[in-house]
Write a protein that holds these residues in place. Structure first.
Motif, PDB file in Angstrom:
ATOM      1  N   SER A 270     -32.176 -37.623 -28.653  1.00 49.34           N
ATOM      2  CA  SER A 270     -31.291 -36.504 -28.984  1.00 49.34           C
ATOM      3  C   SER A 270     -30.101 -36.965 -29.818  1.00 49.34           C
ATOM      4  O   SER A 270     -29.680 -36.284 -30.762  1.00 49.34           O
ATOM      5  CB  SER A 270     -30.808 -35.815 -27.712  1.00 49.34           C
ATOM      6  OG  SER A 270     -30.097 -36.723 -26.889  1.00 49.34           O
ATOM      7  N   THR A 271     -29.568 -38.147 -29.496  1.00 56.15           N
ATOM      8  CA  THR A 271     -28.440 -38.684 -30.263  1.00 56.15           C
ATOM      9  C   THR A 271     -28.855 -38.987 -31.696  1.00 56.15           C
ATOM     10  O   THR A 271     -28.107 -38.725 -32.645  1.00 56.15           O
ATOM     11  CB  THR A 271     -27.903 -39.967 -29.604  1.00 56.15           C
ATOM     12  OG1 THR A 271     -27.526 -39.674 -28.264  1.00 56.15           O
ATOM     13  CG2 THR A 271     -26.705 -40.517 -30.360  1.00 56.15           C
ATOM     14  N   PHE A 272     -30.050 -39.534 -31.845  1.00 50.68           N
ATOM     15  CA  PHE A 272     -30.532 -39.867 -33.181  1.00 50.68           C
ATOM     16  C   PHE A 272     -30.613 -38.635 -34.064  1.00 50.68           C
ATOM     17  O   PHE A 272     -30.141 -38.630 -35.205  1.00 50.68           O
ATOM     18  CB  PHE A 272     -31.905 -40.546 -33.095  1.00 50.68           C
ATOM     19  CG  PHE A 272     -32.617 -40.627 -34.408  1.00 50.68           C
ATOM     20  CD1 PHE A 272     -32.263 -41.585 -35.341  1.00 50.68           C
ATOM     21  CD2 PHE A 272     -33.617 -39.719 -34.729  1.00 50.68           C
ATOM     22  CE1 PHE A 272     -32.904 -41.641 -36.574  1.00 50.68           C
ATOM     23  CE2 PHE A 272     -34.262 -39.778 -35.947  1.00 50.68           C
ATOM     24  CZ  PHE A 272     -33.894 -40.736 -36.871  1.00 50.68           C
ATOM     25  N   PHE A 273     -31.225 -37.557 -33.555  1.00 48.98           N
ATOM     26  CA  PHE A 273     -31.375 -36.355 -34.374  1.00 48.98           C
ATOM     27  C   PHE A 273     -30.029 -35.687 -34.653  1.00 48.98           C
ATOM     28  O   PHE A 273     -29.846 -35.069 -35.707  1.00 48.98           O
ATOM     29  CB  PHE A 273     -32.347 -35.377 -33.713  1.00 48.98           C
ATOM     30  CG  PHE A 273     -33.790 -35.779 -33.871  1.00 48.98           C
ATOM     31  CD1 PHE A 273     -34.402 -35.744 -35.116  1.00 48.98           C
ATOM     32  CD2 PHE A 273     -34.534 -36.218 -32.795  1.00 48.98           C
ATOM     33  CE1 PHE A 273     -35.724 -36.120 -35.286  1.00 48.98           C
ATOM     34  CE2 PHE A 273     -35.860 -36.599 -32.942  1.00 48.98           C
ATOM     35  CZ  PHE A 273     -36.455 -36.555 -34.194  1.00 48.98           C
ATOM     36  N   THR A 274     -29.088 -35.831 -33.723  1.00 48.19           N
ATOM     37  CA  THR A 274     -27.736 -35.343 -33.997  1.00 48.19           C
ATOM     38  C   THR A 274     -27.112 -36.129 -35.147  1.00 48.19           C
ATOM     39  O   THR A 274     -26.420 -35.569 -35.995  1.00 48.19           O
ATOM     40  CB  THR A 274     -26.854 -35.482 -32.743  1.00 48.19           C
ATOM     41  OG1 THR A 274     -27.426 -34.725 -31.674  1.00 48.19           O
ATOM     42  CG2 THR A 274     -25.433 -34.991 -33.010  1.00 48.19           C
ATOM     43  N   ALA A 275     -27.385 -37.432 -35.194  1.00 45.34           N
ATOM     44  CA  ALA A 275     -26.793 -38.296 -36.214  1.00 45.34           C
ATOM     45  C   ALA A 275     -27.291 -37.963 -37.618  1.00 45.34           C
ATOM     46  O   ALA A 275     -26.557 -38.137 -38.595  1.00 45.34           O
ATOM     47  CB  ALA A 275     -27.084 -39.759 -35.888  1.00 45.34           C
ATOM     48  N   VAL A 276     -28.522 -37.498 -37.739  1.00 48.71           N
ATOM     49  CA  VAL A 276     -29.097 -37.279 -39.077  1.00 48.71           C
ATOM     50  C   VAL A 276     -29.285 -35.798 -39.402  1.00 48.71           C
ATOM     51  O   VAL A 276     -29.990 -35.455 -40.345  1.00 48.71           O
ATOM     52  CB  VAL A 276     -30.450 -38.026 -39.229  1.00 48.71           C
ATOM     53  CG1 VAL A 276     -30.255 -39.528 -39.095  1.00 48.71           C
ATOM     54  CG2 VAL A 276     -31.483 -37.523 -38.225  1.00 48.71           C
ATOM     55  N   ASN A 434     -23.674 -43.668 -30.424  1.00 47.32           N
ATOM     56  CA  ASN A 434     -23.590 -42.843 -29.220  1.00 47.32           C
ATOM     57  C   ASN A 434     -22.309 -42.015 -29.135  1.00 47.32           C
ATOM     58  O   ASN A 434     -22.207 -41.110 -28.299  1.00 47.32           O
ATOM     59  CB  ASN A 434     -23.707 -43.718 -27.972  1.00 47.32           C
ATOM     60  CG  ASN A 434     -25.103 -44.321 -27.828  1.00 47.32           C
ATOM     61  OD1 ASN A 434     -26.099 -43.658 -28.104  1.00 47.32           O
ATOM     62  ND2 ASN A 434     -25.174 -45.571 -27.401  1.00 47.32           N
ATOM     63  N   ASN A 435     -21.341 -42.302 -29.996  1.00 47.77           N
ATOM     64  CA  ASN A 435     -20.073 -41.581 -29.956  1.00 47.77           C
ATOM     65  C   ASN A 435     -20.143 -40.349 -30.859  1.00 47.77           C
ATOM     66  O   ASN A 435     -19.492 -40.272 -31.905  1.00 47.77           O
ATOM     67  CB  ASN A 435     -18.928 -42.505 -30.377  1.00 47.77           C
ATOM     68  CG  ASN A 435     -17.571 -41.927 -30.054  1.00 47.77           C
ATOM     69  OD1 ASN A 435     -17.464 -40.851 -29.456  1.00 47.77           O
ATOM     70  ND2 ASN A 435     -16.521 -42.641 -30.448  1.00 47.77           N
ATOM     71  N   THR A 436     -20.948 -39.370 -30.452  1.00 45.44           N
ATOM     72  CA  THR A 436     -21.221 -38.204 -31.308  1.00 45.44           C
ATOM     73  C   THR A 436     -19.970 -37.355 -31.564  1.00 45.44           C
ATOM     74  O   THR A 436     -19.892 -36.680 -32.592  1.00 45.44           O
ATOM     75  CB  THR A 436     -22.302 -37.306 -30.674  1.00 45.44           C
ATOM     76  OG1 THR A 436     -21.876 -36.901 -29.364  1.00 45.44           O
ATOM     77  CG2 THR A 436     -23.615 -38.072 -30.556  1.00 45.44           C
TER      78      THR A 436
END
Length: 443
Positions: A270-276, A434-436
């Motif tokens: 979930s963090t990865f897809f938020t990042a991109v 991880n610091n979204t």
């Protein structure tokens, strides 16, 4: 997953800017074609003229396939071979891209063979055309039956120039692969030849861009002719094809990519897809992985993946890794064979899958390019897009929406592989990733 409203509007704006003429051509073709369907005798000469325009558009697409494929293979492989980082990152990149693309074509083949979206389209295909296509493919299959050894021998060209003249794609690709590998091993002496093919690739990409700019008349003609023959009912029939393609993309995006991240890295899904997310939205809006590349690199670098990984993996991925396109091409080609009543042997299905992987990797990262290199896959069945002009009208009618989705899948795949390799090589900053809450807007 948090969606940035500003990014969404930018993506939609970019999409409208690049694709407005295609959307208008499709809508106009639908409306005008339905009008002609209700008044067939008056517009008969115009329909014949539009049919010529549509076939001319298909021929222009065929024209660019061979130089595009050859130059893409030479430039791609020779550049990998020249890279000093090939030993460290290259093998993993090829492995992960290979796994993802093979899974994509398997998913596409299973879905299209299971749901058979082309069967319902047979009523819209001329029986004469279907009979000719069936005979053509059956003759190719008959030649291959019991001659598997010859099938592989025929992949090796006795004379590459003769294969070029005849448009025999598989021998051409075989020679291009061997030639490219040799160029990658001879050192700097290869620069004149590689520079030549870099120029050819740049020129063919420019021609492809021109083709898509002038695609509006061709797509308008194809859509008008298709709708004029059968009315608006044609779209309810091909909705099954769109549903199969969309389901394949969803499986690839929501199941395959998370599995790759979990199995081969510690990157949180979930963090990865938020990042991109910004890159994915712009990929959807522009339908161009090349246009999205700077944003993909920015998202990955500013959210924790090292520049060393991003600068190597992402540009090559945007050029060579098109698993969404490969999935689409497998579904599209088997859909066309179903529409024309062609029965495929298992060896032909495998051949389609292999050629789709090759064709997708040579596909220019611009809107509509997936339909251009599909000619390479059809060539394995002894067919050309010109012979399937009725079936291609279906593909063009919905390709704009499909292209936007498959480009999003392609870009996500590049980012997934970059994240996995960065994790494997300790080139990822997890504190930053991880610091979204501290993510800054990219666009």
């Amino acid at each position: 997953m948090k969606l940035h409203v500003q990014t969404l509007f930018v993506a939609i704006g970019l999409g409208i800017k690049r694709n407005w003429h295609i959307f208008i051509a499709i809508i106009a073709g639908i409306l005008f074609g339905n009008f002609i369907h209700e008044n067939p005798t008056v517009f008969s000469p115009l329909v014949k003229l539009l049919n010529i325009v549509g076939q001319a558009f298909i021929r222009v697409i065929q024209m660019v396939v061979i130089p595009l494929v050859c130059s893409a293979i030479v430039v791609g492989i020779s550049s990998i071979g020249d890279s000093k980082q090939i030993g460290k990152f290259g093998k993993k990149m090829i492995l992960y891209y290979g796994i993802i693309t093979v899974l994509a074509v398997i998913i596409g083949a299973i879905l299209v063979l299971l749901f058979k979206p082309g069967v319902g389209v047979q009523e819209f295909i001329s029986q004469t055309s279907a009979f000719e296509i069936q005979n053509q493919v059956n003759s190719v299959i008959a030649e291959q039956k019991g001659q598997i050894g010859n099938l592989f021998l025929n992949m090796i060209p006795q004379n590459p120039l003769e294969s070029l003249a005849k448009g025999e794609m598989i021998p051409i690709i075989f020679f291009a692969l061997i030639f490219s590998l040799a160029l990658s091993k001879v050192g700097e002496i290869n620069r004149p030849i590689v520079s030549f093919f870099e120029s050819v690739f740049a020129a063919t990409m420019k021609i492809t861009d021109w083709i898509m700019i002038f695609a509006a008349p061709g797509i308008f003609a194809l859509t008008t002719v298709a709708v004029s023959s059968f009315g608006l009912s044609i779209f309810s029939t091909i909705s099954k094809f769109f549903a199969v393609v969309f389901l394949g993309f969803c499986i690839q995006f929501f199941i395959v990519y998370p599995l790759i991240l979990r199995l081969f890295s510690k990157v949180p899904v979930s963090t990865f897809f938020t990042a991109v997310i910004e890159a994915l939205l712009v990929a959807f809006g522009t339908a161009s992985s090349s246009a999205t590349l700077p944003l993909t690199i920015a998202c990955c670098e500013k959210r924790g993946i090292s520049h060393k990984i991003c600068s190597f993996v992402l540009p090559l991925g945007a050029t060579l890794n098109m698993d969404g396109t490969a999935l689409f091409q497998v579904v599209a080609v088997i859909f066309l064979t179903q529409a024309y009543g062609v029965t495929l042997e298992p060896i032909q299905i495998i051949q389609i899958m292999i050629l789709a992987i090759i064709a997708s990797s040579t596909c220019a990262g611009i809107p509509g390019a997936g339909l251009i290199t599909i000619a390479l896959v059809l060539n394995g069945l002894g067919l050309t897009p010109q012979q399937l002009v009725e079936g291609f009208a279906f593909l063009f009618a919905i390709d704009r929406v499909v292209d936007m989705i498959r480009t999003t899948v392609n870009v996500a795949s590049d980012a997934v592989v970059a994240a996995v390799i960065a994790d494997n090589e300790n080139e990822i900053d997890y504190d930053l990733l991880n610091n979204t809450e501290q993510y800054k807007e990219i666009i």
